[in-house]
Design a protein around this motif. Sequence first.
Motif, PDB file in Angstrom:
ATOM      1  N   GLN A   1       0.837  -1.205   0.000  1.00  0.00           N
ATOM      2  CA  GLN A   1       0.000   0.000   0.000  1.00  0.00           C
ATOM      3  C   GLN A   1       0.874   1.258   0.000  1.00  0.00           C
ATOM      4  O   GLN A   1       0.581   2.222  -0.697  1.00  0.00           O
ATOM      5  CB  GLN A   1      -0.923   0.001   1.208  1.00  0.00           C
ATOM      6  CG  GLN A   1      -1.897   1.180   1.232  1.00  0.00           C
ATOM      7  CD  GLN A   1      -2.843   1.123   2.411  1.00  0.00           C
ATOM      8  OE1 GLN A   1      -2.525   0.550   3.438  1.00  0.00           O
ATOM      9  NE2 GLN A   1      -4.012   1.719   2.253  1.00  0.00           N
TER      10      GLN A   1
ATOM     11  N   VAL B   1       2.452   1.697  -3.452  1.00  0.00           N
ATOM     12  CA  VAL B   1       1.503   2.212  -4.447  1.00  0.00           C
ATOM     13  C   VAL B   1       1.662   3.716  -4.610  1.00  0.00           C
ATOM     14  O   VAL B   1       1.699   4.237  -5.734  1.00  0.00           O
ATOM     15  CB  VAL B   1       0.051   1.863  -4.040  1.00  0.00           C
ATOM     16  CG1 VAL B   1      -0.949   2.702  -4.842  1.00  0.00           C
ATOM     17  CG2 VAL B   1      -0.227   0.383  -4.273  1.00  0.00           C
ATOM     18  N   PHE B   2       1.767   4.426  -3.486  1.00  0.00           N
ATOM     19  CA  PHE B   2       1.872   5.888  -3.544  1.00  0.00           C
ATOM     20  C   PHE B   2       3.314   6.346  -3.763  1.00  0.00           C
ATOM     21  O   PHE B   2       3.555   7.352  -4.437  1.00  0.00           O
ATOM     22  CB  PHE B   2       1.291   6.498  -2.268  1.00  0.00           C
ATOM     23  CG  PHE B   2      -0.186   6.244  -2.123  1.00  0.00           C
ATOM     24  CD1 PHE B   2      -1.103   6.960  -2.875  1.00  0.00           C
ATOM     25  CD2 PHE B   2      -0.662   5.267  -1.264  1.00  0.00           C
ATOM     26  CE1 PHE B   2      -2.466   6.726  -2.770  1.00  0.00           C
ATOM     27  CE2 PHE B   2      -2.023   5.024  -1.148  1.00  0.00           C
ATOM     28  CZ  PHE B   2      -2.928   5.754  -1.904  1.00  0.00           C
TER      29      PHE B   2
ATOM     30  N   TYR C   1       1.701   4.167  -8.467  1.00  0.00           N
ATOM     31  CA  TYR C   1       0.836   3.172  -9.103  1.00  0.00           C
ATOM     32  C   TYR C   1      -0.592   3.697  -9.247  1.00  0.00           C
ATOM     33  O   TYR C   1      -1.334   3.251 -10.138  1.00  0.00           O
ATOM     34  CB  TYR C   1       0.832   1.873  -8.304  1.00  0.00           C
ATOM     35  CG  TYR C   1       2.131   1.106  -8.336  1.00  0.00           C
ATOM     36  CD1 TYR C   1       3.076   1.332  -9.333  1.00  0.00           C
ATOM     37  CD2 TYR C   1       2.426   0.149  -7.365  1.00  0.00           C
ATOM     38  CE1 TYR C   1       4.274   0.633  -9.372  1.00  0.00           C
ATOM     39  CE2 TYR C   1       3.619  -0.558  -7.392  1.00  0.00           C
ATOM     40  CZ  TYR C   1       4.540  -0.315  -8.393  1.00  0.00           C
ATOM     41  OH  TYR C   1       5.722  -1.017  -8.418  1.00  0.00           O
ATOM     42  N   ASP C   2      -0.992   4.622  -8.363  1.00  0.00           N
ATOM     43  CA  ASP C   2      -2.315   5.233  -8.491  1.00  0.00           C
ATOM     44  C   ASP C   2      -2.391   6.058  -9.773  1.00  0.00           C
ATOM     45  O   ASP C   2      -3.410   6.037 -10.484  1.00  0.00           O
ATOM     46  CB  ASP C   2      -2.631   6.092  -7.270  1.00  0.00           C
ATOM     47  CG  ASP C   2      -1.539   7.121  -6.961  1.00  0.00           C
ATOM     48  OD1 ASP C   2      -0.369   6.896  -7.349  1.00  0.00           O
ATOM     49  OD2 ASP C   2      -1.856   8.142  -6.319  1.00  0.00           O
TER      50      ASP C   2
ATOM     51  N   ALA D   1      -2.670   3.579 -12.656  1.00  0.00           N
ATOM     52  CA  ALA D   1      -4.011   3.011 -12.782  1.00  0.00           C
ATOM     53  C   ALA D   1      -4.942   3.988 -13.501  1.00  0.00           C
ATOM     54  O   ALA D   1      -5.706   3.592 -14.393  1.00  0.00           O
ATOM     55  CB  ALA D   1      -4.565   2.664 -11.402  1.00  0.00           C
ATOM     56  N   ALA D   2      -4.861   5.276 -13.136  1.00  0.00           N
ATOM     57  CA  ALA D   2      -5.694   6.289 -13.790  1.00  0.00           C
ATOM     58  C   ALA D   2      -5.320   6.427 -15.265  1.00  0.00           C
ATOM     59  O   ALA D   2      -6.197   6.587 -16.135  1.00  0.00           O
ATOM     60  CB  ALA D   2      -5.534   7.628 -13.068  1.00  0.00           C
TER      61      ALA D   2
END
Length: 216
Positions: free
Chosen positions: A189, A192-193, A197-198, A201-202
Amino acid sequence: MSPNDSFLGGLELPRVLHLSDAEYNALVGERQTHLKACLKSPKHASVYKKSNSLQRGSWFDAMAKVGIEKFQKTVAIIPDINKASNKGKSSYVDFLIEHGWKKGKELIPASDWSDLRFMYDSLMNYEMAQIIMDHSEHNLCLQWDSKDEELPFEYRVWKCQFDFSWKEDSKTNGIDLKTDIDPSPEAFQKKVFDLGYDFQAAFYMKGLEECGKIGK
């Protein structure tokens, strides 16, 4: 003009393709990795370099797609050689010439190969992963016009590639494999930031939307 009719610099966009990694790398378009680097600074974007962890991730992606037996035929595992002595240095150079230059194989250090085997075995022990891999296509590539007219052409075209993709209720779903030293939910988690990775994903969702393949 609709997205399907867009015509940019002689290139009809958007496009949905299935390409090898080499073909995808040669495809016109900006990847999310470069765009993330641009957000940091122009210097970050200009000196972007694939790290050892990213290289290991690329090897793992290829192994997962084709299977370990087929993948192993395309690479050569560099044995642990003591390069401190002249004999060791000579043996190391001979190995590189024989397997890398003459046979054209990609060279993987023994330590990396051990980690790759462990990750592959872990993946194969996960039932859901096997189901997805058995019913998926490889290397779905999307290429589209970002429609940002302030950008020069070479930055206006964007692209992405899914490791695995499948259709469900007329929608396209895609997976991009990730590797990490610590696979715990808490550590990942945070990663991810840390690694954006966020953002990725977008970016990939935008590609699906622009190419008419709404999914997740």
